[in-house]
Design a protein around this motif. Structure first.
Motif, mmCIF file in Angstrom:
data_model
loop_
_atom_site.group_PDB
_atom_site.id
_atom_site.type_symbol
_atom_site.label_atom_id
_atom_site.label_comp_id
_atom_site.label_asym_id
_atom_site.label_seq_id
_atom_site.Cartn_x
_atom_site.Cartn_y
_atom_site.Cartn_z
ATOM 1 N N ASP A 650 -13.324 26.223 -59.806
ATOM 2 C CA ASP A 650 -13.471 25.466 -61.087
ATOM 3 C C ASP A 650 -12.857 24.243 -60.801
ATOM 4 O O ASP A 650 -13.311 23.229 -61.434
ATOM 5 C CB ASP A 650 -12.987 26.178 -62.323
ATOM 6 N N ASP A 651 -11.622 24.064 -60.137
ATOM 7 C CA ASP A 651 -11.025 22.799 -60.033
ATOM 8 C C ASP A 651 -11.559 22.056 -58.950
ATOM 9 O O ASP A 651 -10.973 20.922 -58.455
ATOM 10 C CB ASP A 651 -9.334 22.948 -59.819
ATOM 11 N N HIS A 652 -12.555 22.476 -58.269
ATOM 12 C CA HIS A 652 -13.164 21.779 -57.090
ATOM 13 C C HIS A 652 -12.225 21.562 -55.919
ATOM 14 O O HIS A 652 -12.448 20.641 -55.166
ATOM 15 C CB HIS A 652 -13.687 20.337 -57.487
ATOM 16 N N ARG A 653 -11.161 22.406 -55.892
ATOM 17 C CA ARG A 653 -10.117 22.092 -54.600
ATOM 18 C C ARG A 653 -10.606 22.936 -53.515
ATOM 19 O O ARG A 653 -10.712 22.393 -52.334
ATOM 20 C CB ARG A 653 -8.940 22.056 -54.940
ATOM 21 N N TYR A 654 -10.710 24.164 -53.809
ATOM 22 C CA TYR A 654 -11.197 25.134 -52.651
ATOM 23 C C TYR A 654 -12.926 25.689 -52.665
ATOM 24 O O TYR A 654 -13.303 25.643 -53.780
ATOM 25 C CB TYR A 654 -10.385 26.546 -52.974
ATOM 26 N N PHE A 655 -13.336 25.835 -51.572
ATOM 27 C CA PHE A 655 -14.725 26.400 -51.270
ATOM 28 C C PHE A 655 -14.603 27.429 -50.363
ATOM 29 O O PHE A 655 -14.246 27.441 -49.410
ATOM 30 C CB PHE A 655 -15.178 25.269 -50.809
ATOM 31 N N TYR A 656 -15.291 28.609 -50.987
ATOM 32 C CA TYR A 656 -15.211 29.950 -50.318
ATOM 33 C C TYR A 656 -16.673 29.763 -49.674
ATOM 34 O O TYR A 656 -17.731 29.623 -50.405
ATOM 35 C CB TYR A 656 -15.163 31.050 -51.320
ATOM 36 N N GLN A 657 -16.812 30.365 -48.490
ATOM 37 C CA GLN A 657 -18.129 30.321 -47.818
ATOM 38 C C GLN A 657 -18.110 31.676 -46.973
ATOM 39 O O GLN A 657 -17.224 31.811 -46.291
ATOM 40 C CB GLN A 657 -18.059 28.986 -46.909
ATOM 41 N N ASN A 658 -19.512 32.050 -47.027
ATOM 42 C CA ASN A 658 -19.859 33.035 -46.244
ATOM 43 C C ASN A 658 -20.511 32.932 -44.949
ATOM 44 O O ASN A 658 -21.318 31.887 -44.967
ATOM 45 C CB ASN A 658 -20.362 34.306 -47.128
ATOM 46 N N ASP A 659 -20.615 33.723 -43.946
ATOM 47 C CA ASP A 659 -21.269 33.663 -42.662
ATOM 48 C C ASP A 659 -22.040 34.814 -42.519
ATOM 49 O O ASP A 659 -21.441 36.074 -42.420
ATOM 50 C CB ASP A 659 -20.280 33.454 -41.684
ATOM 51 N N GLU A 660 -23.524 34.596 -42.403
ATOM 52 C CA GLU A 660 -24.338 35.612 -42.716
ATOM 53 C C GLU A 660 -24.443 36.425 -41.329
ATOM 54 O O GLU A 660 -25.019 37.632 -41.303
ATOM 55 C CB GLU A 660 -25.687 35.157 -43.032
ATOM 56 N N ALA A 661 -24.038 36.062 -40.086
ATOM 57 C CA ALA A 661 -24.421 36.756 -38.953
ATOM 58 C C ALA A 661 -23.286 36.907 -37.941
ATOM 59 O O ALA A 661 -23.351 37.632 -36.857
ATOM 60 C CB ALA A 661 -25.476 35.785 -38.016
ATOM 61 N N ASP A 662 -21.982 36.510 -38.328
ATOM 62 C CA ASP A 662 -20.937 37.009 -37.605
ATOM 63 C C ASP A 662 -20.745 38.299 -37.390
ATOM 64 O O ASP A 662 -20.100 38.713 -36.593
ATOM 65 C CB ASP A 662 -19.711 36.174 -38.066
ATOM 66 N N GLU A 663 -20.853 39.198 -38.675
ATOM 67 C CA GLU A 663 -20.997 40.701 -38.212
ATOM 68 C C GLU A 663 -21.851 41.148 -37.414
ATOM 69 O O GLU A 663 -21.324 42.063 -36.236
ATOM 70 C CB GLU A 663 -20.984 41.454 -39.381
ATOM 71 N N LEU A 664 -23.157 40.678 -37.458
ATOM 72 C CA LEU A 664 -24.110 41.071 -36.420
ATOM 73 C C LEU A 664 -23.893 40.729 -35.069
ATOM 74 O O LEU A 664 -24.308 41.456 -34.186
ATOM 75 C CB LEU A 664 -25.683 40.586 -36.979
ATOM 76 N N ASN A 665 -23.166 39.696 -34.780
ATOM 77 C CA ASN A 665 -23.330 38.973 -33.421
ATOM 78 C C ASN A 665 -21.889 39.513 -33.012
ATOM 79 O O ASN A 665 -21.321 39.149 -31.816
ATOM 80 C CB ASN A 665 -23.132 37.351 -33.426
ATOM 81 N N GLY A 666 -21.074 40.408 -33.583
ATOM 82 C CA GLY A 666 -19.768 40.972 -33.113
ATOM 83 C C GLY A 666 -18.839 40.089 -33.217
ATOM 84 O O GLY A 666 -17.607 40.172 -32.233
ATOM 85 N N LEU A 667 -18.739 38.919 -33.872
ATOM 86 C CA LEU A 667 -17.555 37.947 -33.932
ATOM 87 C C LEU A 667 -16.496 38.413 -34.822
ATOM 88 O O LEU A 667 -15.402 37.798 -34.730
ATOM 89 C CB LEU A 667 -18.249 36.452 -34.462
ATOM 90 N N THR A 668 -16.849 39.453 -35.825
ATOM 91 C CA THR A 668 -15.936 39.989 -36.687
ATOM 92 C C THR A 668 -16.157 41.310 -36.882
ATOM 93 O O THR A 668 -17.494 41.769 -36.980
ATOM 94 C CB THR A 668 -15.543 39.085 -37.731
ATOM 95 N N ASP A 669 -15.398 42.372 -37.156
ATOM 96 C CA ASP A 669 -15.460 43.714 -37.285
ATOM 97 C C ASP A 669 -15.615 43.932 -38.828
ATOM 98 O O ASP A 669 -15.953 45.070 -39.224
ATOM 99 C CB ASP A 669 -14.753 44.499 -36.559
#
Length: 780
Positions: A650-669
């Motif tokens: 709400d204070d426009h300081r932080y931005f939370y962002q997702n990555d749709e394919a990192d799990e599929l590509n084995g970049l994270t478990d």
């Protein structure tokens, strides 16, 4: 008679690629009819790709009343969702082999069934691929003959390929493994004492078929190559053996026109009889040869892309002369008519695994003096979840009405059937509107064919008011997105032709007459055709469509900027495209959030700022001046796969962002969320990562105050406490798909709307329906 059907071939993989939307968000589909086989008077039908159910094989029989019924459904004894059971069959001498290429965590397996005295199939054994070997392609092809089961693994040993030989019965003992080169084992067939093995990669993809003597230790006894074959012929890629004939199919030949080489197998030799191709001129792909079947003196070859909705071509068995076609009356080529086929002397079954948005169906034809006549279309009924009728169900001991949960209660549930959706139609996005005068809370529920309006003012007794269907002439779309401004909803769809942006005055719903209504939009904005998402800054009255395609002013897939201050008079204002982002510098935006910035960066305070999730990076842009939008900066991070979507605090300081394919590509478990510090918009800094407790793929997330609401496909709604902005902690969850694997993939929940003042949260779950939930952090 041995009969080999290899329906899990590369040709069908290409068909799936051709028919599915181009976004990463393709859903796992059931594909009923993706493999077919006649065994005497029974029709065996594969359904390999369910999301909530393991693969299945259905056995149908003629009930004598011009109709066929399922008399038995086969599953693997250790069935698991995603095992691919039913992808391909082989049959001979009372043995039925069924491929499950994704079983064993991807190592593959083959299940063998034997016909009992009562005509029912009994599981007789299982052959597993090598544990941990996920790259061999084990069970990519099958054949049975001479008392043996042959299993192709065409990608083994660095795509050299192999064929595993097992004895039928008595534990299905391993006898030997035949090794080769050039994708050896891609196609398999048995004729008499000879095993035929295709290696389509041989000699620059010209291909080769080798013969082995089953009765003499599987010694090689010959090979077939074509001296005049061109690169890309891929002889041996898919083999079908019927009687004295061998058919080698390549639906991708000649830029997707397709071709089938026909060989005679008499006297132990493999001699070319001819090459079949579809008649007539066409520059469009036809995929001729996607499947092959024989009925008496007719050869039947399917071309799922021929014409509007696919065709089965008929040829005389004696001369291979064309005899005409068996046409399809499927609604479109997306049905994949003929992607799999089976025939006996009387009946022809043509699979349509893409029908009803991938649930699949088969069309059955009967042979008569005048040719083939349609008997009917058959599909497996898909059960609908029941509407919650008992009132609110609190989450107790980690469960609510069969759903795993924690600190999130089930207020009510609306199944797909209550929203009058057609078979196979799935939900997608959701948004909400609160009438400023009456306080009524209305959910806008997107699905593949339109938008449904639901009154959730009494959340335990939601009322389905009606729907606004898609623009006439627009095909069904996996992606539909909507946002609300000034009591109007703005709706776009992706991959939907000339859909445009629909504008609907939500105040019309207040005069609901008491029965389900079909509404027309008040305005259709046609400066865009298809769009992946729509973004609205309610402070300025500007809308931004992104991922635009198929016509109109696409802005290269970036921001198409529209003045909607007068909702009934939307006006194009310009484009923004950040060429430093997107695949190959396309600047295409997948999703975005646009705000009147009031954050810590005083240089940009008061400006209209858009944060684009652009596949390769986040893009920070100043779009205050629509004639001169400015790219401020880009943000990248290690091990990125597909920057999908995100939301400001709400204070426009932080931005939370997702990555749709990192799990599929084995970049994270585990499900991963990036945390950006945007104190300086000119230099975005990714300062932390938050990991969930499963490897479910991310989808949409929204922030409201001190909580983040994530809908992560197979793991449902996750409510995240972000009071410590850089150290989020999961507060609660609700899994909308209790039977799934809770793993990476594109199914399950799509999105949530957590902004009703009542605290009720709307969650769309693709195949299930709309969940009205309440998180207990409101009680803190």
């Amino acid at each position: 008679m041995p009969l080999t059907l290899r329906t899990s071939s590369l040709s069908l993989l290409l068909l799936a690629i051709l028919f599915l939307p181009t976004s990463l968000e393709n859903d796992m589909r059931d594909r009923y009819g993706g493999a077919l086989l006649f065994v005497d008077n029974q029709l065996v039908v594969g359904e390999p790709a369910g999301f909530s159910d393991p693969g299945m094989v259905h056995v149908l029989a003629d009930n004598g009343r011009q109709s066929w019924n399922i008399i038995q459904t086969l599953t693997a004894p250790d069935a698991a969702v995603g095992d691919g059971f039913g992808s391909a069959f082989a049959y001979a001498d009372g043995w039925l082999a069924v491929a499950a290429p994704s079983a064993g965590d991807g190592a593959g397996a083959v299940h063998v069934f034997q016909s009992g005295a009562d005509g029912r199939w009994e599981h007789a054994g299982r052959v597993d691929g090598t544990p941990g070997d996920l790259a061999s392609g084990f069970a990519g092809s099958l054949s049975i003959g001479g008392g043996y089961l042959f299993i192709g693994a065409p990608s083994a040993d660095g795509r050299n390929g192999a064929v595993h030989v097992h004895r039928l019965g008595d534990g299905f003992a391993h006898v030997t493994t035949l090794a080769g080169t050039d994708q050896f084992g891609t196609g398999l067939g048995v004729r008499g004492k000879h095993l035929l093995v295709g290696s389509p990669g041989h000699e620059s993809n010209r291909g080769r078929i080798q013969q082995f003597d089953i009765t003499n230790g599987f010694s090689p006894v010959g090979e077939t190559v074509l001296s005049d074959a061109s690169e890309g012929t891929r002889l041996g890629g898919a083999l079908t053996v019927v009687g004295d004939r061998l058919f080698s199919s390549n639906p991708r030949a000649d830029r997707g026109t397709g071709a089938v080489h026909v060989f005679n197998l008499t006297e132990g030799r493999v001699s070319l009889e001819g090459v079949l191709a579809p008649s007539g001129d066409s520059e469009s792909p036809r995929m001729f040869g996607a499947s092959v079947a024989v009925s008496g003196d007719e050869v039947l070859i399917a071309a799922p892309l021929d014409g509007t909705s696919g065709v089965v071509h008929r040829f005389a068995g004696s001369t291979l002369r064309p005899l005409g076609t068996v046409p399809s009356d499927a609604p479109s080529g997306r049905s994949q008519f003929g992607a799999a086929m089976a025939a006996n002397a009387t009946f022809l079954a043509s699979g349509m695994p893409g029908d009803d948005y991938g649930l699949g169906a088969i069309t059955l034809f009967e042979r008569g003096d005048a040719g083939w006549s349609k008997v009917g279309v058959y599909s497996r009924p898909v059960p609908s979840m029941e509407r919650l009728a008992s009132g609110m169900v609190e989450c107790e001991d980690g469960e609510a009405n069969g759903h795993a949960c924690q600190n999130v209660d089930l207020v009510s549930f609306i199944p797909l059937s209550d929203m009058r959706m057609n078979r196979g139609v799935r939900l997608n996005d959701v948004w909400g509107w609160t009438d400023p005068e009456t306080g009524k809370e209305i959910g806008i529920i997107g699905h593949m064919e339109g938008s449904v309006f639901v009154d959730v003012t009494d959340p335990q007794r939601p009322i389905v008011l009606g729907e606004m269907t898609r623009t006439p002439g627009s095909p069904g779309s996996t992606h539909r997105d909507m946002k609300v401004y000034k009591d109007h909803v703005f709706v776009v769809a992706d991959g939907s032709g000339e859909h445009g942006m629909q504008v609907f005055d939500l105040r019309r719903l207040l005069d609901w007459p008491g029965e389900y209504q079909y509404y027309e939009p008040d305005v259709l904005y046609t400066e865009i055709a298809s769009s992946h998402n729509i973004v609205i800054n309610e402070n300025t009255g500007y809308a931004y469509t992104v991922g635009n395609s198929s016509g109109g002013t696409t802005c290269g897939g970036g921001l198409h900027m529209i003045n909607v201050q007068d909702p009934r008079n939307p006006t194009f204002m310009g484009c923004f495209n950040d060429s430093k982002t997107g695949n190959n510098g396309s600047g295409a935006t997948h999703d975005a959030q646009c705000v009147t910035y009031n954050g810590p960066d005083t240089d940009h305070r008061g400006k209209e700022i858009c944060i684009g999730s652009n596949g390769t990076a986040i893009s920070v842009a100043d779009v205050s001046d629509k004639d001169n939008p400015i790219a401020i900066s880009q943000g990248t991070y290690p091990n990125s796969a597909y920057v999908h979507q995100g939301w400001f605090t709400d204070d426009h300081r932080y931005f939370y962002q997702n990555d749709e394919a990192d799990e599929l590509n084995g970049l994270t478990d585990r499900t991963r969320t990036m945390i950006w510090d945007l104190t300086d918009l000119d230099e975005p800094e990714m300062i932390a990562e938050y990991f969930g407790d499963s490897n479910s793929t991310d989808h949409n997330l929204y922030v409201d105050g001190d909580f983040m609401y994530q809908t992560n496909n197979a793991s449902g709604l996750r409510v995240i406490d972000i009071r410590d902005r850089t150290n989020p902690v999961e507060f609660g969850f609700f899994d909308t798909t209790p039977k799934n694997r809770n793993v990476a993939g594109f199914d399950g929940t799509w999105s949530s709307y957590p902004y009703f003042k009542s605290g009720n949260i709307l969650v769309t779950s693709r195949r299930e329906g709309v969940f009205v939930l309440r998180s207990r952090q409101l009680d803190l």
